[in-house]
Design an enzyme around this catalytic site. Sequence first.
Site, short mmCIF file in Angstrom:
data_model
loop_
_atom_site.label_atom_id
_atom_site.label_comp_id
_atom_site.label_asym_id
_atom_site.label_seq_id
_atom_site.Cartn_x
_atom_site.Cartn_y
_atom_site.Cartn_z
N GLU A 96 45.81 -13.60 3.35
CA GLU A 96 45.87 -12.52 2.36
C GLU A 96 44.83 -12.78 1.29
OE1 GLU A 96 49.65 -11.79 0.41
OE2 GLU A 96 48.87 -9.89 -0.35
N CYS B 280 51.55 -8.42 0.38
CA CYS B 280 51.73 -7.26 -0.50
C CYS B 280 50.45 -6.45 -0.68
CB CYS B 280 52.23 -7.72 -1.87
SG CYS B 280 53.89 -8.37 -1.82
N ASN C 229 54.96 -4.26 5.15
CA ASN C 229 55.03 -5.69 4.85
C ASN C 229 56.44 -6.05 4.41
OD1 ASN C 229 54.21 -8.39 4.21
ND2 ASN C 229 54.11 -7.79 2.07
N GLU C 230 56.67 -6.18 3.10
CA GLU C 230 58.02 -6.56 2.65
C GLU C 230 58.77 -5.32 2.19
OE1 GLU C 230 57.69 -9.63 -0.32
OE2 GLU C 230 57.80 -11.21 1.18
O1 AHR Z 1 52.35 -14.73 0.06
C1 AHR Z 1 52.33 -14.10 -1.17
C2 AHR Z 1 53.20 -12.86 -1.18
O2 AHR Z 1 54.52 -13.19 -0.93
C3 AHR Z 1 52.90 -11.85 -0.12
O3 AHR Z 1 51.89 -11.02 -0.47
C4 AHR Z 1 54.17 -11.09 -0.02
O4 AHR Z 1 54.36 -10.52 1.25
C5 AHR Z 1 55.22 -12.08 -0.42
O5 AHR Z 1 56.05 -11.57 -1.38
#
Ligand code: AHR
Length: 657
Positions: free
Chosen positions: A49, A244, A375-376
């Site tokens: 990321e 994220c 994602n989340e």
């Molecule tokens: O790894 C950092 C963040 O942690 C990621 O972007 C997210 O998916 C999680 O909350």
Amino acid sequence: MKQLKCIFRVALLMVTGFFAAAQSPKNITVKLDGHKADIKQTMWGIFFEDINLAADGGIYAELVKNRSFEFTTPLMGWKEQRKGVVGGSLWVLNRSASNQNNPRYIRIQNALSGNYGITNEGFRGMGIVKDKQYDFSVWARWPKGSKVKLRIELVNAKGEIMGTARLAGGTDEWKKYAVSFMSTATEPRAELAVWFEGKGSVDLDMISLFPKDTWKSRPGGLRADLVQLLADLKPGFIRFPGGCIVEGRDLANRYQWKKTVGKIEDRELIINRWNTEFANRSTPDYFQSFGLGFYEYFLLAEDIGASPLPILNCGMACQFNTAELVPTDQLDPYVQDALDLIEFANGSTQTKWGRLRAAMGHPAPFHLKMMGVGNEQWGPQYIERFTYFAKAIKQKYPSMQLVNSVGPNPDDDRFHFLNDTLRKMKADILDEHYYKPPEWFLQNAKRYDDYDRKGPKIFAGEYAAHSAGIPNGKTKNNWRSALAEAAFMTGLERNADVVNMASYAPLLAHVDGWQWSPDLIWFDNLQSYGSPNYYVQKLFSNNRGSYVVPVEMNQQVMAGQDSLYASASIDKGTNELIIKIANTVGKEQSVSFNLDGWKKTDANAAFTYLHSDDMNAVNSFGMPLEVAPVSKEVEVKNKVLNTILLPNSFSVIRVTL
Ligand code: AHR
């Protein structure tokens, strides 16, 4: 020092081995004939990321910050330099009507006298290495009659020149110009200066500086040392671009892969969502140039032998931020992005997106087999949106495996709702995330022992042991966290029939520009090192077997009895037994592995271990291998391998069968 420690340990082992022989060792049985589960090639992978300056300022080797003047503050990172100058001006101009993606450029009217120029500070400076080549390029146009020339200089922190080059004037059409030069010194915090000489004006955009020595020597490519650290992990997959960052703080800020492919100068820059996320680690100069875009991610995956795993926005912005939702009757463009991505990765060169892939330099397909939708995310809104994606994708590409969110936490209401619902929907793969204290990892080593063997597969998509919360800087990549992860990972391996993929998160962090800690690999402008957690990942990934065999103590799986955690597998390619064992207590333990079902009786075995006497030990630039693998040989006699496990250690033993 490391060697001395090693000799001392071996001597200690010999002495303690003698006494331990007198004590009764823990009897452990490895059943070589048992075949518990195949271990997928994808088992141990990486999570990429653009957080902590991982891409811009990190693995993407561009040294100029804000090269296209598209940051919200157009001259951020740049300074006008006026040494004894009379006249001279700099304007930021906007041509949005003709260039929507990269509208801004600067117009320089050179001074009548004195030294007039601009400097760029780089990403916390620029890392420059002596006797290496640097490639400068710029998009420029000269009005007719302008005599302005560019003098390019690299300067160190004291203002001394470390390399210089010149560019003479060109045409009045926008064109790319390039010149290369050598550096005469090494400097972690250099700056780039562009001085103007001669009468007239010039327009400039995309002012860029790259080292020639990038990964695979690709011009405008990636930082070789960082990619090498990733390649050394031999990852089974690479998840990208997050995290994220996929979701964006709002929908306008979401990751849109189509805007990250094609010509570099046409890729529209956006603010990086981690820019001001954490007040105590605010990074207002953090943007995404997308020089590392989806084509480059696919190429990186191919280079390091990892299966690509892109994660796409599902019509929801980050639920920790705005939680903005796309109405379901307006989801089509999002779903189309997913379909087009499959075409970009796998489609024939006769298709629209396959043609673009070929034009970018890769006619062969990238063999995309799985992708994440969201994602989340959490809540029924996610299920509602995912259903649209699943229907369209599976209809056109029935074998594409879809990765689902089950929320940001592995055991709360949000998780249970999604877990139950998606299982009923017969989802392919569930993406579980856990950022938890080390104790949680020890207590959850059996988490997957009772999972439904016929249900969806599990992707432990983001995890890390956090001792003191995030992102306050107190949570370190220390040995305590790494050992807890190792213990837990034996549980992932034991359940490889259910857990098909796992990745530590986040992957990369710039020591002067991070937002989130801990992270697997740390770097500055010149150097990089793996954390103890990195070496745990490496030991698992480099010692991935083909299938799991039972390893038991007192007829039970080893998930905490006497603070021991173990898994075992057979590597069919090399015909080796691989035992992984974590001793999570502060005293050494004598163990006896009985190799049940083995046809031979004696052999030598390779024994590699990670250990520190200090649970707070970390690696650093000064001591990058403070916690790193140490190897020795041990013997198997009469089908028994006797050894001593050091206090708080993780060991991998390979026996040739
Ligand atoms: O790894 C950092 C963040 O942690 C990621 O972007 C997210 O998916 C999680 O909350």
